[in-house]
Design a protein around this motif. Sequence first.
Motif, PDB file in Angstrom:
ATOM      1  N   ILE A  25       0.877  -1.164   0.000  1.00 36.26           N
ATOM      2  CA  ILE A  25       0.000   0.000   0.000  1.00 36.26           C
ATOM      3  C   ILE A  25       0.917   1.217   0.000  1.00 36.26           C
ATOM      4  O   ILE A  25       1.519   1.557   1.024  1.00 36.26           O
ATOM      5  N   TYR A  69      -0.787  -0.669  -4.510  1.00 30.79           N
ATOM      6  CA  TYR A  69      -2.034   0.103  -4.466  1.00 30.79           C
ATOM      7  C   TYR A  69      -1.680   1.519  -4.885  1.00 30.79           C
ATOM      8  O   TYR A  69      -1.132   2.298  -4.101  1.00 30.79           O
ATOM      9  N   ILE A 195       1.920  -8.382   2.753  1.00 28.21           N
ATOM     10  CA  ILE A 195       1.426  -7.051   2.401  1.00 28.21           C
ATOM     11  C   ILE A 195       2.113  -6.040   3.303  1.00 28.21           C
ATOM     12  O   ILE A 195       2.080  -6.155   4.528  1.00 28.21           O
ATOM     13  N   ARG A 197       2.627  -2.100   4.575  1.00 26.33           N
ATOM     14  CA  ARG A 197       1.993  -0.778   4.659  1.00 26.33           C
ATOM     15  C   ARG A 197       2.982   0.197   5.280  1.00 26.33           C
ATOM     16  O   ARG A 197       3.241   0.164   6.482  1.00 26.33           O
ATOM     17  N   ARG A 203      -3.966  -0.023   8.932  1.00 30.54           N
ATOM     18  CA  ARG A 203      -5.268  -0.445   8.411  1.00 30.54           C
ATOM     19  C   ARG A 203      -5.065  -0.949   6.988  1.00 30.54           C
ATOM     20  O   ARG A 203      -4.047  -0.657   6.359  1.00 30.54           O
ATOM     21  N   THR A 204      -6.052  -1.685   6.495  1.00 30.01           N
ATOM     22  CA  THR A 204      -5.916  -2.303   5.173  1.00 30.01           C
ATOM     23  C   THR A 204      -6.420  -1.404   4.052  1.00 30.01           C
ATOM     24  O   THR A 204      -6.073  -1.622   2.895  1.00 30.01           O
ATOM     25  N   SER A 205      -7.246  -0.414   4.363  1.00 31.44           N
ATOM     26  CA  SER A 205      -7.711   0.582   3.387  1.00 31.44           C
ATOM     27  C   SER A 205      -8.325  -0.028   2.122  1.00 31.44           C
ATOM     28  O   SER A 205      -8.068   0.423   1.017  1.00 31.44           O
ATOM     29  N   LEU A 209      -9.069  -7.300  -0.276  1.00 34.48           N
ATOM     30  CA  LEU A 209      -9.800  -7.827   0.877  1.00 34.48           C
ATOM     31  C   LEU A 209      -9.996  -9.338   0.801  1.00 34.48           C
ATOM     32  O   LEU A 209      -9.810 -10.049   1.796  1.00 34.48           O
ATOM     33  N   SER A 212      -6.369 -11.286   0.791  1.00 32.68           N
ATOM     34  CA  SER A 212      -5.482 -11.155   1.952  1.00 32.68           C
ATOM     35  C   SER A 212      -5.912 -11.982   3.149  1.00 32.68           C
ATOM     36  O   SER A 212      -5.391 -11.791   4.252  1.00 32.68           O
ATOM     37  N   SER A 215      -2.784 -13.505   4.287  1.00 29.19           N
ATOM     38  CA  SER A 215      -1.547 -12.758   4.070  1.00 29.19           C
ATOM     39  C   SER A 215      -0.956 -12.328   5.408  1.00 29.19           C
ATOM     40  O   SER A 215      -1.676 -12.097   6.386  1.00 29.19           O
ATOM     41  N   TYR A 217       0.907  -9.288   7.339  1.00 28.39           N
ATOM     42  CA  TYR A 217       1.030  -7.841   7.213  1.00 28.39           C
ATOM     43  C   TYR A 217       2.296  -7.351   7.902  1.00 28.39           C
ATOM     44  O   TYR A 217       2.699  -7.884   8.944  1.00 28.39           O
TER      45      TYR A 217
END
Length: 249
Positions: A25, A69, A195, A197, A203-205, A209, A212, A215, A217
Amino acid sequence: MGLFTRKKKDNAPENRPVPRHIAVIMDGNGRWAKKRGLPRKAGHKVGAETFRTIATYCKDIGVQYFTVYAFSTENWKRPQDEVDALMNLFRSYLKEAAETMFERGVAVRVLGDLTVLPEDIRAQIAEVDEIADRLGPDAATASLCINYGGRDEIKNAVRAIAQQVKAGELAPEDITEDTITANLYTAHMPDPDLIIRPSGEIRTSNFLLWQSAYSEYYFTDVLWPDFKTTDLDAAIDNFNNRNRRFGGV
């Protein structure tokens, strides 16, 4: 998983496993610019350069899929000059990709609802898609999620499946998780293993969805324009120290 090759201080090679699919992200471009008294679009420009660096590094260390993203379905609400600057960055990157990616062996894909993008950008996407197809399914793949939202993606997948049911091509009781996966933008790639960030947000934003569900983080305070290959190394090391049980013991 591929092999992550890194040099020790004594220059001896050290092999580490790498995730097959890493997603990011890309966050913090605006804050990076603000800290320097620059317009937000300046942060996006440096963030695009970071994407090039990290995408190339991922290929070099054996990561097969790298997904970022880049522009969400909500980002249209941003000031028009910022949206215009982002669209111009996409134009510039897609032009570069069309000119160089075949030689580099990297397939570039664009994921999302592309119907609302400017016509010239859609034409560029079609061009890089054709080149990516020529590279074949085993090529390293860098994907940009543009006008993407996880909920929107699932909604569109459900609509596509409903049309198949309506046409008599599929019975409702035959719908499985694989059916849904096959109708997502990411149907051609495995779910992300890791993933990342950046920027300190946790947050996953609305990103990937469905994909993941299992996944791992990794959150970091580093703003995306400042994200280096060493930061990716740290994320991979952290990933390799986790025990992925996928619901098992």
